[in-house]
Design a protein around this motif. Sequence first.
Motif, mmCIF file in Angstrom:
data_model
loop_
_atom_site.group_PDB
_atom_site.id
_atom_site.type_symbol
_atom_site.label_atom_id
_atom_site.label_comp_id
_atom_site.label_asym_id
_atom_site.label_seq_id
_atom_site.Cartn_x
_atom_site.Cartn_y
_atom_site.Cartn_z
ATOM 1 N N UNK A 163 0.826 -1.200 0.000
ATOM 2 C CA UNK A 163 0.000 0.000 0.000
ATOM 3 C C UNK A 163 0.856 1.244 0.000
ATOM 4 N N UNK A 164 0.270 2.360 0.408
ATOM 5 C CA UNK A 164 0.924 3.659 0.401
ATOM 6 C C UNK A 164 0.755 4.342 1.747
ATOM 7 N N UNK A 197 -6.377 5.591 -3.398
ATOM 8 C CA UNK A 197 -6.051 4.329 -4.053
ATOM 9 C C UNK A 197 -6.589 3.143 -3.256
ATOM 10 N N UNK A 198 -6.938 2.082 -3.977
ATOM 11 C CA UNK A 198 -7.004 0.782 -3.329
ATOM 12 C C UNK A 198 -5.618 0.173 -3.483
ATOM 13 N N UNK A 199 -5.215 -0.700 -2.574
ATOM 14 C CA UNK A 199 -3.828 -1.155 -2.554
ATOM 15 C C UNK A 199 -3.633 -2.562 -3.117
ATOM 16 N N UNK A 200 -4.682 -3.357 -3.107
ATOM 17 C CA UNK A 200 -4.627 -4.711 -3.658
ATOM 18 C C UNK A 200 -5.915 -4.979 -4.434
ATOM 19 N N UNK A 201 -5.772 -5.613 -5.590
ATOM 20 C CA UNK A 201 -6.956 -6.018 -6.344
ATOM 21 C C UNK A 201 -6.720 -7.420 -6.921
ATOM 22 N N UNK A 216 -11.871 -8.641 -5.494
ATOM 23 C CA UNK A 216 -11.636 -8.326 -4.091
ATOM 24 C C UNK A 216 -10.586 -7.210 -4.016
ATOM 25 N N UNK A 217 -10.875 -6.183 -3.203
ATOM 26 C CA UNK A 217 -9.990 -5.033 -3.088
ATOM 27 C C UNK A 217 -9.714 -4.717 -1.622
ATOM 28 N N UNK A 218 -8.448 -4.373 -1.354
ATOM 29 C CA UNK A 218 -8.013 -4.030 0.005
ATOM 30 C C UNK A 218 -7.470 -2.611 -0.030
ATOM 31 N N UNK A 261 -17.111 -9.000 1.998
ATOM 32 C CA UNK A 261 -16.456 -8.247 3.067
ATOM 33 C C UNK A 261 -15.598 -9.155 3.940
ATOM 34 N N UNK A 262 -16.106 -10.349 4.262
ATOM 35 C CA UNK A 262 -15.340 -11.290 5.099
ATOM 36 C C UNK A 262 -14.125 -11.799 4.335
ATOM 37 N N UNK A 263 -14.305 -12.113 3.048
ATOM 38 C CA UNK A 263 -13.180 -12.603 2.248
ATOM 39 C C UNK A 263 -12.092 -11.537 2.147
ATOM 40 N N UNK A 264 -12.495 -10.282 1.949
ATOM 41 C CA UNK A 264 -11.507 -9.209 1.877
ATOM 42 C C UNK A 264 -10.769 -9.037 3.202
ATOM 43 N N UNK A 265 -11.467 -9.214 4.313
ATOM 44 C CA UNK A 265 -10.791 -9.127 5.617
ATOM 45 C C UNK A 265 -9.801 -10.277 5.799
ATOM 46 N N UNK A 266 -10.143 -11.463 5.270
ATOM 47 C CA UNK A 266 -9.224 -12.606 5.329
ATOM 48 C C UNK A 266 -7.990 -12.359 4.455
#
Length: 279
Positions: A163-164, A197-201, A216-218, A261-266
């Motif tokens: 991320x940033x 920004x989103x940091x992971x996709x 999925x985005x983090x 939402x749960x998958x993104x938190x994982x």
Amino acid sequence: MKLKLTKQQNNVTRIFLSYCLFFGLITLFHSCYSPIDDCLDNESTNYSINADEMCENCCLYPVAKLNVFHQNDTETISLGDTIINNIGQHLVLLNFVYLLSDFYLYADQAQSFEVIDTIQILKNNNSEFIKDDVVSIKRALFEFELGTIIFDANVQQMTFKVGLNDDLNYNPIVSSTNGHPLTSDPDTLYIESENKYTFQRFVVAHGTNFSDTSIYEIDKPINISIPIEFVSERGKDKNIIIETLYDKWFDNINFTNMGTAIIESKIEENTKNVFRKRI
């Protein structure tokens, strides 16, 4: 009348003529010789031992290069490969992109070293220069340049962010950014509506016959610290080699009964365990 020189006078004359010839040759040499301008900084990659004078803005300095091995367990991963996570869930990784930044290398006695390149941002109506070592990781690439770094030491640890930091995430870049991953990357992670920004996709196929596709985005920065061993030599580029374990990114995820939402938190939680030095 013809003068006759003594032997001693002859020797003195020869010595005098020899000195005249020697200094004449030296003068001639200097009048023909052009001083060599080149880099005299021994921290540079193009240091010249034969240079007479320091050149202007000609020195080139070492860069840190990050080499990433994209792995699925012990195999190199390709987009479209099937991944089986630790609970037996099958998925296909169709695409991914994520940002890494804020790299620090640590040597003996907790010495830290970082990239010296900067980028200009506009913050609170004032321009500031901050460290610029952002890379955008994707499967199509293997080597990524972090930037200029000058030191010689035995490196034992590396830290970075997935991320940033806030300065880069929320403030516009105003300096020249030709080729910069935050401004010119066709897989940009910039969210214009949110001005960040989103940091992971990740684009993932799952379900029966992989018929379901999800994105999925983090957007939370995650700090990573890994042991890494290499000797950094003066005047030489720094090649840092790591592995990313993509199967670990989806550990403990059940696509059948977990929502987005749960998958993104994982995924966010698993991010801490996917990087390691190259084995």
